[in-house]
Design an enzyme around this catalytic site. Structure first.
Site, PDB file in Angstrom:
ATOM      1  CB  SER A 126       7.594 -17.399 -26.215  1.00 36.58           C
ATOM      2  OG  SER A 126       6.221 -17.573 -26.012  1.00 36.58           O
ATOM      3  CG  ASP A 231       4.603 -23.606 -31.135  1.00 33.74           C
ATOM      4  OD1 ASP A 231       3.849 -23.787 -30.166  1.00 33.74           O
ATOM      5  OD2 ASP A 231       5.390 -22.645 -31.212  1.00 33.74           O
ATOM      6  CG  HIS A 259       6.148 -22.608 -27.531  1.00 34.95           C
ATOM      7  ND1 HIS A 259       5.839 -21.717 -28.540  1.00 34.95           N
ATOM      8  CD2 HIS A 259       6.329 -21.862 -26.409  1.00 34.95           C
ATOM      9  CE1 HIS A 259       5.819 -20.485 -28.049  1.00 34.95           C
ATOM     10  NE2 HIS A 259       6.116 -20.547 -26.763  1.00 34.95           N
TER      11      HIS A 259
END
Length: 280
Positions: A126, A231, A259
């Protein structure tokens, strides 16, 4: 399009799941870098070094438990840090800005230099994936390979609206707030989360949404992009864009992943990473 509730749920589920997956309490090490006391952890004694970069509000304990537990047994030395203002790299509190992830990339490069690591691969999730791309682009002499997942090089108006929609933690359910409130305390979590949302949204407002598209052409190391097909935080067009714009890159889609693919499916994820890092 995924709604705000799905985004919050996916983000917090990762924090809840890691508590069931990681090893017992991780002991802290500290190093002073550019006037900041940074928390980090090293596991394993393999010849190949893997540096792990957490996501938003993330830390060694919250974001990489299964990797710190398992990758050292797969021939790797694993280094992970708490970015400034996160986890145990406090105080001071996180100082948000539109270029905070680039600052993280430069700071962690200095940290690795201070710890005596000249060559290493980078694993970034991320926000950590974004910093990882910046790190690989700026310091190709140090980064041997790059693994990123749940990362993006720009944000869209759709992303902007979702972030704005989840800025107020008072709209979150107790179940969704609890992991971060436990980690940080309610007030710090509130301020840090709002700062993160505002910083991300300012990228669209002030930079037209460009986070690091210009860095992609400067990434020369072999790159593995992993992405969860389900995701709700980072749509599939983002990893496709990365694949198209990072030379010598490959994309692996985990069909059931969201995710937090590295936390939800750690065995499959860790094998992908180990095989890639050991590949000649």
């Amino acid at each position: 399009m995924f709604g705000a509730t799905s985004v919050i749920s996916a983000f917090c589920r990762g924090l809840r799941e890691v508590r069931c997956l990681h090893m017992s309490q991780i002991s802290a090490s500290q190093v002073m870098v550019d006037g900041l006391q940074l928390n980090y952890e090293v596991k394993g004694d393999g010849d190949k070094v893997a540096l792990c970069l957490p996501g938003a509000l993330g830390s060694v304990e919250s974001d990489f438990g299964p990797q710190m537990a398992e990758l050292p047994g797969m021939g790797l030395k694993v280094v992970c840090w708490d970015p400034p203002g996160y986890g145990r790299s406090r105080p001071p509190p996180r100082q948000y800005s539109a270029d905070i992830l680039r600052c993280d990339a430069e700071l962690v490069a200095d940290m690795m230099k201070n710890l005596g690591y000249d060559k290493y691969s980078v694993l970034g999730w991320s926000d950590g994936g974004i910093s990882g791309m910046m790190l690989a682009a700026a310091f190709p002499q140090h980064v041997e390979k790059l693994v990123i997942w749940g990362a993006n090089a720009y944000i869209t108006q759709e992303d902007y609206e979702i972030y704005k929609g989840i800025r107020d933690i008072n709209t979150w359910s107790k179940k969704m707030r609890e992991p971060l409130e436990t980690m940080y305390g309610r007030e710090y979590f509130k301020v840090a989360w709002e700062g993160w949302v505002d910083a991300v949204c300012s990228i669209l407002e002030k930079q037209g949404g460009d986070i690091c598209t210009g860095d992609l052409r400067n990434i020369t190391c072999p790159t593995l992009i992993i992405h969860g097909a389900k995701d709700p935080v980072v749509p599939l067009f983002h990893p496709n864009y990365l694949k198209e714009n990072i030379k010598n890159s490959e994309l692996v889609i985990m069909e059931n992943g969201k995710h937090n693919v590295h936390l939800r499916y750690p065995d499959e994820f860790n094998k992908l990473v180990s095989d890639f890092l050991h590949r000649a």
